[in-house]
Scaffold this active site. Sequence first.
Site, PDB file in Angstrom:
ATOM      1  N   SER A 155       3.384  -2.412  10.357  1.00  0.00           N
ATOM      2  CA  SER A 155       4.835  -2.456  10.582  1.00  0.00           C
ATOM      3  C   SER A 155       5.447  -3.802  10.211  1.00  0.00           C
ATOM      4  O   SER A 155       6.348  -4.292  10.901  1.00  0.00           O
ATOM      5  CB  SER A 155       5.167  -2.066  12.032  1.00  0.00           C
ATOM      6  OG  SER A 155       4.750  -0.743  12.279  1.00  0.00           O
TER       7      SER A 155
ATOM      8  N   GLY B  37       2.787  -1.220   4.341  1.00  0.00           N
ATOM      9  CA  GLY B  37       2.816   0.202   4.012  1.00  0.00           C
ATOM     10  C   GLY B  37       4.240   0.653   3.740  1.00  0.00           C
ATOM     11  O   GLY B  37       4.794   0.452   2.660  1.00  0.00           O
ATOM     12  N   GLY B  38       4.873   1.246   4.751  1.00  0.00           N
ATOM     13  CA  GLY B  38       6.188   1.875   4.595  1.00  0.00           C
ATOM     14  C   GLY B  38       7.218   1.002   3.900  1.00  0.00           C
ATOM     15  O   GLY B  38       7.951   1.473   3.015  1.00  0.00           O
TER      16      GLY B  38
ATOM     17  N   GLY C 143       2.364   2.064  10.729  1.00  0.00           N
ATOM     18  CA  GLY C 143       3.293   3.193  10.591  1.00  0.00           C
ATOM     19  C   GLY C 143       4.017   3.554  11.865  1.00  0.00           C
ATOM     20  O   GLY C 143       4.643   4.607  11.951  1.00  0.00           O
TER      21      GLY C 143
ATOM     22  N   GLU D  58      -5.491  -5.184  10.556  1.00  0.00           N
ATOM     23  CA  GLU D  58      -4.488  -4.137  10.740  1.00  0.00           C
ATOM     24  C   GLU D  58      -4.761  -3.394  12.040  1.00  0.00           C
ATOM     25  O   GLU D  58      -5.532  -2.420  12.056  1.00  0.00           O
ATOM     26  CB  GLU D  58      -4.545  -3.140   9.580  1.00  0.00           C
ATOM     27  CG  GLU D  58      -4.222  -3.731   8.228  1.00  0.00           C
ATOM     28  CD  GLU D  58      -3.574  -2.694   7.328  1.00  0.00           C
ATOM     29  OE1 GLU D  58      -2.454  -2.931   6.883  1.00  0.00           O
ATOM     30  OE2 GLU D  58      -4.180  -1.638   7.100  1.00  0.00           O
TER      31      GLU D  58
ATOM     32  N   ASN E 153       0.869  -1.180   0.000  1.00  0.00           N
ATOM     33  CA  ASN E 153       0.000   0.000   0.000  1.00  0.00           C
ATOM     34  C   ASN E 153       0.902   1.225   0.000  1.00  0.00           C
ATOM     35  O   ASN E 153       1.491   1.569   1.024  1.00  0.00           O
ATOM     36  CB  ASN E 153      -0.881  -0.033   1.259  1.00  0.00           C
ATOM     37  CG  ASN E 153      -1.689   1.240   1.434  1.00  0.00           C
ATOM     38  OD1 ASN E 153      -1.807   2.047   0.515  1.00  0.00           O
ATOM     39  ND2 ASN E 153      -2.254   1.425   2.628  1.00  0.00           N
TER      40      ASN E 153
ATOM     41  N   LYS F 264       0.138   4.283  -0.335  1.00  0.00           N
ATOM     42  CA  LYS F 264      -0.499   5.484   0.230  1.00  0.00           C
ATOM     43  C   LYS F 264      -0.254   6.696  -0.693  1.00  0.00           C
ATOM     44  O   LYS F 264      -0.206   6.543  -1.898  1.00  0.00           O
ATOM     45  CB  LYS F 264      -0.005   5.733   1.655  1.00  0.00           C
ATOM     46  CG  LYS F 264      -0.104   4.468   2.528  1.00  0.00           C
ATOM     47  CD  LYS F 264       0.048   4.758   3.969  1.00  0.00           C
ATOM     48  CE  LYS F 264       0.083   3.442   4.739  1.00  0.00           C
ATOM     49  NZ  LYS F 264       0.023   3.630   6.169  1.00  0.00           N
TER      50      LYS F 264
ATOM     51  N   HIS G 291      -9.481   1.107   4.831  1.00  0.00           N
ATOM     52  CA  HIS G 291      -8.216   1.258   5.561  1.00  0.00           C
ATOM     53  C   HIS G 291      -8.459   2.167   6.766  1.00  0.00           C
ATOM     54  O   HIS G 291      -9.269   3.099   6.696  1.00  0.00           O
ATOM     55  CB  HIS G 291      -7.167   1.861   4.623  1.00  0.00           C
ATOM     56  CG  HIS G 291      -5.786   1.826   5.205  1.00  0.00           C
ATOM     57  ND1 HIS G 291      -5.371   2.745   6.141  1.00  0.00           N
ATOM     58  CD2 HIS G 291      -4.746   0.980   5.015  1.00  0.00           C
ATOM     59  CE1 HIS G 291      -4.116   2.462   6.489  1.00  0.00           C
ATOM     60  NE2 HIS G 291      -3.719   1.399   5.816  1.00  0.00           N
TER      61      HIS G 291
ATOM     62  N   GLU H 173      -6.894   4.561   7.886  1.00  0.00           N
ATOM     63  CA  GLU H 173      -6.709   5.988   7.601  1.00  0.00           C
ATOM     64  C   GLU H 173      -7.951   6.569   6.946  1.00  0.00           C
ATOM     65  O   GLU H 173      -8.317   7.724   7.186  1.00  0.00           O
ATOM     66  CB  GLU H 173      -5.451   6.182   6.740  1.00  0.00           C
ATOM     67  CG  GLU H 173      -4.186   5.946   7.562  1.00  0.00           C
ATOM     68  CD  GLU H 173      -2.990   5.474   6.770  1.00  0.00           C
ATOM     69  OE1 GLU H 173      -2.994   5.553   5.534  1.00  0.00           O
ATOM     70  OE2 GLU H 173      -2.016   5.013   7.417  1.00  0.00           O
TER      71      GLU H 173
HETATM   72  C1  PEP Z   1      -0.802   0.078   6.115  1.00  0.00           C
HETATM   73  O1  PEP Z   1      -0.936   1.268   6.016  1.00  0.00           O
HETATM   74  O2  PEP Z   1      -1.649  -0.678   5.590  1.00  0.00           O
HETATM   75  C2  PEP Z   1       0.348  -0.442   6.837  1.00  0.00           C
HETATM   76  C3  PEP Z   1       0.323  -1.667   7.239  1.00  0.00           C
HETATM   77  O3  PEP Z   1       1.399   0.441   7.042  1.00  0.00           O
HETATM   78  P1  PEP Z   1       2.839   0.097   7.689  1.00  0.00           P
HETATM   79  O4  PEP Z   1       3.314  -1.186   7.081  1.00  0.00           O
HETATM   80  O5  PEP Z   1       3.695   1.247   7.329  1.00  0.00           O
HETATM   81  O6  PEP Z   1       2.635  -0.051   9.155  1.00  0.00           O
END
Ligand code: PEP
Length: 256
Positions: free
Chosen positions: A216, A237-238, A176, A170, A12, A14, A98, A100
């Site tokens: 994460s 994500g990251g 994040g 999640e 993802n 973002k 999500h 967010e």
């Molecule tokens: C996400 O936004 O779906 C996510 C899991 O982010 P991160 O891996 O950065 O925690």
Amino acid sequence: MEKERKLIIAGNWKMHKTVAEAVDLVRGLKLELAGVKEADIVVCPPFTALCEVSKLLLDSNLRLGAQNMSEHPGGAYTGEIAAFMLKEFSVRYVILGHSERRAYHGETDALVARKALAAHAAALKPIVCVGETLEQRDRGETEAVLERQVRGSLAGLTREQMLETIIAYEPVWAIGTGRNATPDQAQEAQAFIRRLISQMYDESVARRVRIQYGGSVKPSNARELMSQPDVDGALVGGASLEVRSFVDIIKNAIAR
Ligand code: PEP
């Protein structure tokens, strides 16, 4: 329940990456991941990069996902993107609900369910996100929150649609933050979600539906997380923004 499901690992991105940066990243991923068959691999760039990325993925084992879509099939909805527009770029998956979007855009379980139905109507596979906040976990409400979100966000899906839906667990506190859920915490929550699916549908659906963990995920924790019996992949994500970390997550997950 025995694991008989293929891993699905999705990145993802973002609100990151210009078109040129997206193209660079996908070129790198294609080189490193060509021939990987043990997992379904999905990249979810921002809408603006879907067109160029879709061209690069024509001859690839990587699949394309979007990060959101409208519940409406089209029309006067300024700023929205409809499923048929995603289909133009061969998008196969769409992330829905999500945390967010729930937190910053007021998305409710009912809206997520309508979007999931709209996605299926267009033959897109929704990745429906659920997860508790830290306050909810600390108050001992994790299961109640997950039950409300799972029942609400998947409301109205037929058995066949459920089988083509991916659930992403999640925990909001892990997104994040660098602080992932422990493998035991992920397993406990995801086994609970699978039991719910069994109650809502039947055991065969529950056994087949794929549940990702997100929050994460990194190369260093992917293997242990993916080894859990009810963890069928990751929403990343990251660590999906760089070739090396996303590739290492996938390779470590496959080697579980
Ligand atoms: C996400 O936004 O779906 C996510 C899991 O982010 P991160 O891996 O950065 O925690």
